[in-house]
Enzyme design. Structure first.
Site, PDB file in Angstrom:
ATOM      1  N   ASN A   1       0.825  -1.218   0.000  1.00 55.59           N
ATOM      2  CA  ASN A   1       0.000   0.000   0.000  1.00 55.59           C
ATOM      3  C   ASN A   1       0.860   1.269   0.000  1.00 55.59           C
ATOM      4  O   ASN A   1       0.372   2.351  -0.276  1.00 55.59           O
ATOM      5  CB  ASN A   1      -0.936  -0.012   1.195  1.00 55.59           C
ATOM      6  CG  ASN A   1      -0.142  -0.060   2.474  1.00 55.59           C
ATOM      7  OD1 ASN A   1       0.419   0.944   2.887  1.00 55.59           O
ATOM      8  ND2 ASN A   1      -0.052  -1.229   3.072  1.00 55.59           N
TER       9      ASN A   1
ATOM     10  N   LYS B   1       4.118 -10.123   9.225  1.00 54.39           N
ATOM     11  CA  LYS B   1       4.865  -9.013   9.839  1.00 54.39           C
ATOM     12  C   LYS B   1       5.268  -9.377  11.267  1.00 54.39           C
ATOM     13  O   LYS B   1       6.394  -9.129  11.686  1.00 54.39           O
ATOM     14  CB  LYS B   1       4.010  -7.741   9.871  1.00 54.39           C
ATOM     15  CG  LYS B   1       3.857  -7.098   8.508  1.00 54.39           C
ATOM     16  CD  LYS B   1       3.159  -5.753   8.633  1.00 54.39           C
ATOM     17  CE  LYS B   1       2.385  -5.430   7.384  1.00 54.39           C
ATOM     18  NZ  LYS B   1       3.154  -5.553   6.151  1.00 54.39           N
TER      19      LYS B   1
HETATM   20  P1  ADP Z   1       1.499  -4.410   3.445  1.00 55.45           P
HETATM   21  O1  ADP Z   1       1.225  -4.275   2.014  1.00 55.45           O
HETATM   22  O2  ADP Z   1       1.977  -3.159   4.071  1.00 55.45           O
HETATM   23  O3  ADP Z   1       2.362  -5.606   3.765  1.00 55.45           O
HETATM   24  P2  ADP Z   1      -0.778  -5.839   4.484  1.00 55.45           P
HETATM   25  O4  ADP Z   1      -2.100  -5.611   3.865  1.00 55.45           O
HETATM   26  O5  ADP Z   1      -0.090  -7.118   4.180  1.00 55.45           O
HETATM   27  O6  ADP Z   1       0.088  -4.580   4.129  1.00 55.45           O
HETATM   28  O7  ADP Z   1      -0.874  -5.693   6.075  1.00 55.45           O
HETATM   29  C1  ADP Z   1      -1.417  -4.528   6.683  1.00 55.45           C
HETATM   30  C2  ADP Z   1      -2.899  -4.736   6.950  1.00 55.45           C
HETATM   31  O8  ADP Z   1      -3.067  -5.735   7.956  1.00 55.45           O
HETATM   32  C3  ADP Z   1      -3.625  -3.541   7.520  1.00 55.45           C
HETATM   33  O9  ADP Z   1      -4.131  -2.731   6.487  1.00 55.45           O
HETATM   34  C4  ADP Z   1      -4.757  -4.169   8.356  1.00 55.45           C
HETATM   35  O10 ADP Z   1      -5.993  -4.029   7.714  1.00 55.45           O
HETATM   36  C5  ADP Z   1      -4.414  -5.644   8.413  1.00 55.45           C
HETATM   37  N1  ADP Z   1      -4.470  -6.267   9.719  1.00 55.45           N
HETATM   38  C6  ADP Z   1      -4.850  -7.557   9.918  1.00 55.45           C
HETATM   39  N2  ADP Z   1      -4.758  -7.894  11.208  1.00 55.45           N
HETATM   40  C7  ADP Z   1      -4.290  -6.807  11.869  1.00 55.45           C
HETATM   41  C8  ADP Z   1      -3.974  -6.549  13.244  1.00 55.45           C
HETATM   42  N3  ADP Z   1      -4.103  -7.506  14.183  1.00 55.45           N
HETATM   43  N4  ADP Z   1      -3.534  -5.326  13.583  1.00 55.45           N
HETATM   44  C9  ADP Z   1      -3.387  -4.359  12.636  1.00 55.45           C
HETATM   45  N5  ADP Z   1      -3.670  -4.554  11.316  1.00 55.45           N
HETATM   46  C10 ADP Z   1      -4.118  -5.761  10.922  1.00 55.45           C
HETATM   47 MG    MG Z   2       1.682  -7.667   3.226  1.00 53.56          MG
END
Ligand code: ADP
Ligand code: MG
Length: 305
Positions: free
Chosen positions: A10, A264
């Site tokens: 993102n 993550k």
């Molecule tokens: P990136 O492209 O930065 O790797 P991801 O979509 O893989 O992003 O991961 C970030 C997303 O994880 C956030 O937008 C959020 O909606 C989601 N998410 C899922 N579980 C959690 C959590 N426990 N705490 C915070 N965010 C979460």
């Molecule tokens: Mg991701």
């Protein structure tokens, strides 16, 4: 401080935004200004990034003409890292005139027997409605899976085992070059019996790859920059709670969504347990505050008893 900063998908393209060169450049510019602030504070920086939407688009473009054969995913991954790395390097260099920059393709060894090859899980490319996704899966032999209320193509995502260029990256970092590498989680390769290496069709998770890179470089901090300000327990429920400073052991006691926060958190735990140094997860715009411990979720190793 040597910081490995991982940019989320993102950071390059907001969810639902069409993947145009212009949209990507606008988002990369935003990311570059957050990263430039870290360089401005005197930190050494290695930048990594995801490629989910981009590698999927390249796969579609590659398959678009019936006369030409589609390229395998390892080659498309290399293409995506060139495209995105180019933009990051250019936007960063426009903001920081005092540094040299280098964008490097990064080959990462994976195990051909990794169970991920039998269970594709990494979403790539655009979002489809279910009927379209099912038709494309039939026509092209894709695996597909739900992503929110839509569907996407999914590909194998094996564990990254070893980054082959780490000594070159270290060499550049020691000479104060800002390195952009491990794009799209790196290019997955396997060791063949005769000592050679070969590419394999997969997309490595960029957070796990960035964690491995940070460990191999002995970085002081792993920064995962995304679109959410912290790791939450009970995320999406009415009593969700943002985590500030936590130990790896505390985090390991909770469950996190496998396609997004899960990798993550795993990446953070693996880094902090191996090095004793912190990993921080939070919003791209908060990067500088995250380094200072004022924003995001900071994950630390368990203090010795
Ligand atoms: P990136 O492209 O930065 O790797 P991801 O979509 O893989 O992003 O991961 C970030 C997303 O994880 C956030 O937008 C959020 O909606 C989601 N998410 C899922 N579980 C959690 C959590 N426990 N705490 C915070 N965010 C979460
Ligand atoms: Mg991701």
């Amino acid at each position: 401080m040597l910081i490995v900063a991982a940019l989320g998908g993102n950071a390059l393209l907001k969810r639902g935004e069409p993947l145009t060169a212009e949209n990507q450049r606008r988002n990369v510019r935003r990311a570059a200004s957050a990263l430039a602030a870290l360089i401005g504070e005197g930190h050494s920086l290695v930048v990594t990034h995801g490629n989910g939407p981009q590698v999927g688009l390249l796969a579609l473009q590659s398959a678009a003409t019936p006369e030409t054969e589609s390229f395998p995913l390892d080659i498309l991954g290399a293409e995506s890292a060139g495209m995105i790395g180019y933009m990051i390097e250019q936007e960063l260099a426009n903001l920081v005139s005092t540094k040299s920059f280098a964008t490097l393709l990064t080959l990462i060894k994976v195990d051909p027997r990794d169970s991920a090859f039998a269970h594709p899980s990494k979403p790539i490319g655009p979002l489809y409605d279910e009927a379209t996704a099912t038709r494309l899966a039939d026509e092209r032999g894709w695996a597909i899976a739900p992503d929110g209320d839509k569907w996407r193509r999914v590909v194998p995502s094996p564990r990254p085992l070893e980054i082959l260029e780490v000594s070159v990256i270290s060499y550049l970092v020691e000479r104060e070059v800002v390195v952009i590498c491990t794009g799209g989680g790196g290019i997955p390769v396997i060791a063949c019996g005769d000592g050679s290496i070969a590419g394999i069709e997969a997309v490595i998770d960029k957070d796990l790859a960035s964690s491995l890179l940070a460990r191999q470089l002995k970085a002081d901090m792993l920064l995962m920059l995304t679109d959410v300000d912290a790791v939450y327990v009970g995320y999406g429920t009415s009593d969700q709670r943002a985590l500030g400073e936590v130990t790896a052991a505390e985090l390991a006691g909770h469950n996190f969504a496998s396609g997004s926060m899960g990798p993550k958190v795993s990446a953070a735990i693996e880094f902090t347990e191996a090095t004793g140094k912190p990993a921080v997860i939070g919003r791209l715009e908060d990067a500088l505050y995250m380094v200072e411990g004022r924003r995001g979720t900071s994950i630390k190793a368990q203090p010795p008893a």
